[in-house]
Design an enzyme around this catalytic site. Structure first.
Site, PDB file in Angstrom:
ATOM      1  N   GLY A 168       0.812  -1.213   0.000  1.00  0.00           N
ATOM      2  CA  GLY A 168       0.000   0.000   0.000  1.00  0.00           C
ATOM      3  C   GLY A 168       0.844   1.261   0.000  1.00  0.00           C
ATOM      4  N   GLN A 169       2.132   1.097   0.331  1.00  0.00           N
ATOM      5  CA  GLN A 169       3.006   2.267   0.501  1.00  0.00           C
ATOM      6  C   GLN A 169       3.299   2.969  -0.813  1.00  0.00           C
ATOM      7  OE1 GLN A 169       3.983  -0.729  -0.192  1.00  0.00           O
ATOM      8  NE2 GLN A 169       6.165  -1.071  -0.073  1.00  0.00           N
ATOM      9  N   ARG A 218      12.956  -0.306   3.681  1.00  0.00           N
ATOM     10  CA  ARG A 218      14.085  -0.610   2.809  1.00  0.00           C
ATOM     11  C   ARG A 218      13.783  -0.723   1.322  1.00  0.00           C
ATOM     12  NH1 ARG A 218      14.145  -5.734   1.274  1.00  0.00           N
ATOM     13  NH2 ARG A 218      16.369  -6.010   0.933  1.00  0.00           N
ATOM     14  N   GLN A 219      12.514  -0.957   0.912  1.00  0.00           N
ATOM     15  CA  GLN A 219      12.320  -1.328  -0.495  1.00  0.00           C
ATOM     16  C   GLN A 219      12.629  -0.206  -1.481  1.00  0.00           C
ATOM     17  OE1 GLN A 219      12.479  -4.163  -1.498  1.00  0.00           O
ATOM     18  NE2 GLN A 219      11.029  -5.617  -0.628  1.00  0.00           N
ATOM     19  N   THR A 220      12.270   1.045  -1.156  1.00  0.00           N
ATOM     20  CA  THR A 220      12.567   2.130  -2.103  1.00  0.00           C
ATOM     21  C   THR A 220      14.077   2.237  -2.303  1.00  0.00           C
ATOM     22  OG1 THR A 220      10.568   3.320  -1.517  1.00  0.00           O
ATOM     23  CG2 THR A 220      12.323   4.605  -2.542  1.00  0.00           C
ATOM     24  N   ALA A 247      17.563   8.649  -2.310  1.00  0.00           N
ATOM     25  CA  ALA A 247      16.404   8.303  -1.472  1.00  0.00           C
ATOM     26  C   ALA A 247      16.834   7.753  -0.121  1.00  0.00           C
ATOM     27  CB  ALA A 247      15.540   7.260  -2.182  1.00  0.00           C
ATOM     28  N   GLU A 261       9.086   4.324   8.389  1.00  0.00           N
ATOM     29  CA  GLU A 261       9.066   4.128   9.836  1.00  0.00           C
ATOM     30  C   GLU A 261       9.253   5.397  10.677  1.00  0.00           C
ATOM     31  OE1 GLU A 261      10.777  -0.132  10.843  1.00  0.00           O
ATOM     32  OE2 GLU A 261      11.988   0.873   9.323  1.00  0.00           O
TER      33      GLU A 261
END
Lengths: 162, 735
Positions: free
Chosen positions: B478-479, B518-520, B696, B701
């Site tokens: 959803g982010q 962490r994903q971005t 980025a 969080e």
């Protein structure tokens, strides 16, 4: 009953909830189950034009009623202005609450075409969202209200101002 | 190491833009397939028999009555688990099904597959389990004394004998928060007819699910494919396996597809929670407000099984001092094993708990010194080039602590009354009784995995007639990952048409978990680098100097049209790793973390001191975001993250007595509604990360870390009373 304009008829157990009838018998899975206790609003649909949490109603109670779900809100493939507002104003993230939010917002705007921010918040207070912090949901409804009145929607707060 | 590709203004919906979500329309029309919505003809429905005791010995299990229920196809117990039967995200210490001992309330004992969900649940209830109930260990301090621990961590920096002119001590508690994503756990397992299975289930990390299924059941890796599936929120709750192994067992046993959806009450016991914490702090400072020494003991209750307790404890300890300079540090951390519900990942992951401790201490110290609380923080603010006082790691990334504090202070305070009174629409309060308070908190957290983990993500970029197609197993919760990965591909390739496609674990390498903010940075790093390399290869192959939507150009002339490039079948796969980290030495020192982010929050509250009711009027923030890749998504993460921090401050708590959750439903576990939502004004501090793609930093969080402590500080400020526990309950204020 009629669901999204189509007549529907089925034998159901008396204890079958409307939400389960919609999801499992009709496979209209856009209506979501979040809490099963009438608290979160993810299962909101319209029954004879009124917003109803479909986990609080038996399917047989909707016998003969006119039911609208999220799948019946867009017309001819065009997004409803409320759907458009949630998209344009980033009113969704995971999207799980979104169908219920949209159904409650459509019901609110059908009674009040110029709601204040406070009226918007009170109008959809029965719908929980865990992702957004609600700010953009208010902006989405304001966008839709303007669109439905045929006016230019207000600028998003990230588009300058504030 | 990668260098950011230059921004190409010719590309639309690239980096820095806020394109509309590509998953928006299906989500708005009710067509998006969440795991709850999956359907396979002839599928069975699963259900779980769970322990009613927090600790017990299983005397006997009789599946006869359950099997005899009409429409039941399988009833499986520990005896039916084909492999070692143990799982766990970090340590495989948790049984797939309990065989002889029960270690927490709600632990799975048997699983059932039946023709419809009601029959499955009835059959699960018909499994006869005879238990010998045993006294549960539920007091974390008793567990510490009994050495029932998952991890102890000690950090010692500087002169251990030094003391300050001013010393303040405090004891603090954080209650158990639940992620409470609106979608519960759900999934569908489909047997492939040759001994394998395709698993579609709620997840933040499909490769970890796949490997745990394979190892627990003694299967070959190629027998299990885990597919990214629509997720209704996560916030840490989906990092661990829950129904995944059960679904695969039932599907392989029956030879039919099996679907399982947890009900809300079951979801509260089916996933891990945020660790409750007890913290003892002593801060030493000079009279002019310079920190001299910080001593902390942090006790986290990990519950019955390990999950990620070790890493959560590490975070709580490494950030036990906060973003402040201090030469002398002693931190003792203990993650205990009890018979309480297992705890693991939730947004903020340990940094939330210690933030409440150290920021409460900073306010206490400021009061003792007669100093403005922001001025005390500013005087001690950590900065790039400093050593993190706990780990002694030199901080290489931009760390704008002072900038966040100054920016926050510059946001005007509200004047005038808030339209909503404490107590909400009940309006029980007379406005003349309301007192207002203002409080601050500043938080720090690591980004990505730490302590020497090999943290990586694989992504593939292909040129097809759909445009650039990014293939990844990184989960969208959803982010907005599917939005931002496409933006990165567009900018790095120079092509406006790009989409993200999720592929299963057999078709791409791991992207790691959608966690730790962490994903971005990490899947984004893989997408950026794959795109950059693909662009370079294509240009070199055709001898061109420019690539865009039309094709390859040389000196302004189109020399290879896009249709030709598509025919040539270009693709590039890249595995991105962040700078390596190290495990801690005996003093807790090392290059433990890859990157850091800062957020500062100021909360304004209205309190009714007589009834103990709180209205959070606003929470303003300045956040260190590296570079903003998608302004609207960043805003959404910050507003949503603050809301969860406010929830922990004033209303969200799992009430656990003798190991039993007393409020596993949304009527009694209170979530913030739209009427509880504070206004938020935010300032984004842009100083690019030292390695993140396009500069980025993770942003998910930090909004949750310090917003809780800011609200608690504001309530203290309003009522002039010490509050050492969150959530702050009405009785803490009024009695």
């Amino acid at each position: 009953m009629t669901v999204n304009g189509q007549p529907v008829s089925a034998e159901v157990e008396p204890r079958t909830l409307l939400v389960h009838f919609l999801r499992e018998d009709l496979r209209l899975t856009g209506t979501h189950v979040g809490c099963e206790t009438g608290y979160c609003g993810a299962c909101t649909v319209h029954v004879d034009g009124e917003p109803v949490k479909s986990c609080t109603m038996f399917a047989v109670q909707a016998d003969g009623a006119n039911v609208t779900t999220i799948e019946g809100i867009a017309s001819n493939g065009d997004l409803h202005p409320v759907q458009e507002g949630f998209w344009e104003r980033h009113g969704l993230q995971c999207g799980y609450c979104t169908p219920g939010m949209i159904m409650s917002s459509v019901a609110l705007l059908s009674k009040n075409d110029r709601p204040s921010e406070e009226e918007i918040r009170h109008g959809i207070e029965g719908n929980l969202c865990r992702c957004t912090g609600y700010h953009n949901i208010v902006q989405a409804v304001q966008f839709a209200a303007a669109r439905m009145r045929g006016e230019e929607p207000p600028a998003a707060d990230w588009e300058g101002g504030e | 190491m990668t260098t950011p590709t230059r921004t190409r203004p010719t590309v639309t919906s690239g980096i820095g833009d806020s394109p509309l979500r590509p998953d928006g329309v299906p989500k708005l029309k009710g067509e998006f397939q969440y795991a709850q919505d999956l359907w396979s003809e002839g599928m069975l429905w699963g259900a779980t028999t769970r322990s009613p005791h927090a600790r017990a010995r299983i005397v006997s299990i009789d599946i006869g009555p359950a099997l005899a229920t009409g429409g039941v196809h399988a009833v499986l117990t520990a005896d039916d688990v084909p492999g070692p039967g143990m799982f766990g995200l970090e340590h495989p210490d948790q049984p797939v099904l309990a065989s002889d001992e029960i270690n927490y309330w709600g632990e799975p004992v048997a699983i059932v597959a039946a023709e419809d969900p009601d029959t499955a649940r009835r059959a699960a209830a018909a499994v006869v389990v005879e238990y010998e109930a045993l006294p549960p260990l539920t007091d974390p301090e008793e567990a510490d004394r009994a050495d029932s621990v998952f991890r102890r961590l000690q950090i010692r920096s500087g002169d251990q004998e030094v003391t300050g002119e001013v010393v303040v001590e405090g004891y603090y508690e954080v209650g158990t928060q639940d992620q409470a994503p609106l979608g519960t756990e759900a999934g569908l397992a489909v047997p492939d007819g040759s001994g394998g299975v395709d698993l579609y289930a709620t997840s933040q990390f499909v490769h970890a699910d796949q490997s745990q299924v394979v190892e627990a059941l003694g299967l070959r890796p190629e027998q299990v494919r885990s597919h990214p599936t629509g997720v209704g929120g996560a916030f840490g709750a989906r990092e661990d396996v829950n129904l995944h192994i059960h679904l695969v067992m039932l599907a392989l046993h029956t030879g039919q597809p099996v679907k399982m959806v947890y009900q809300r009450s079951e979801s509260f016991t089916g996933h891990v929670h945020r660790h409750p914490a007890r913290m003892w702090y002593r801060h030493h400072a000079t009279r002019d407000g310079k920190l001299v020494r910080v001593e902390a003991k942090i006790l986290l209750d990990g519950g019955a099984y390990a999950s990620t307790t070790s890493a959560v404890l590490a975070n709580a300890c490494y950030f036990a001092v906060g973003p402040y300079r201090v030469d002398s540090v002693l931190v003792e951390g203990i993650g205990v094993k009890t018979n309480n519900p297992p705890c693991g990942a939730m947004r903020g992951f340990g940094a939330v708990q210690s933030n409440f401790g150290y920021e409460s201490q900073m306010d206490r110290l400021a009061a003792e010194l007669g100093m403005d609380p922001l001025e005390l923080r500013r005087r001690n603010a950590l900065a790039t080039g400093d050593r993190n006082p706990t780990t002694q790691q030199v901080i290489q990334t931009p760390l704008p602590v002072a900038e966040c504090i100054d920016s926050l202070a510059a946001i005007p305070l509200p004047d005038g009354d808030d339209p909503i009174l404490p107590g909400g629409s009940g309006l029980t309060t007379d406005r003349s009784h309301i007192v207002r308070g203002v409080g601050y908190s500043v938080g720090i957290k690591n980004l990505g995995f730490s302590e020497g983990s090999d943290d990586y993500a694989e992504a593939r970029v292909r040129l097809t007639d759909e445009g650039a197609v990014v293939e990844t197993a990184a989960i969208e919760v959803g982010q907005g990952l599917v939005t931002v990965l496409a933006q990165m591909a567009r900018t790095a390739l120079g092509i406006s048409k790009a989409i993200v496609r999720h592929v299963d674990t057999s078709r791409i390498g791991s992207a790691g978990s959608t966690s730790a903010s962490r994903q971005t940075q990490i899947s984004g790093g893989a997408v950026m680098e794959a795109s950059r390399r693909l662009r370079e290869r294509i240009l070199a192959h055709h001898g061109g100097d420019e690539l865009d939507d039309l094709g390859v150009h040389r000196a302004g002339e189109l020399i290879a049209p896009m249709s030709e490039l598509i025919r040539e079948g270009w693709e590039e796969t890249y595995t991105f790793r962040h700078p390596p980290t190290t495990p801690p030495d005996d003093d807790g020192h090392g290059d433990i973390h890859a990157d850091f982010a800062i957020a500062a929050h100021r909360a304004v509250v209205d309190v009714d001191p007589e009834l103990g009711l709180v209205r959070v009027v606003r929470v303003d923030t300045a956040q260190d975001v590296g570079r903003v890749l998608n302004p609207v998504s960043v805003q959404g993460q910050i507003e949503g993250g603050i809301m969860q921090g406010v929830g922990l401050a004033v209303m969200e708590e799992l009430v656990i007595q003798d190991g039993v959750i007393r409020n596993p439903n949304f009527t009694d576990y209170l979530l913030p509604t739209i009427l509880d939502a504070p206004d938020v004004e935010m300032l984004l501090i842009e100083q690019g990360s030292w390695w993140g793609p396009f500069g980025a930093k993770g942003v998910g969080e930090p909004p949750t870390i310090s917003s809780t402590a800011a609200v608690a500080a504001a309530i203290r400020n309003a009522i002039g009373r010490d509050l050492n526990r969150v959530p702050v309950r009405p009785e803490d204020i009024a009695l």
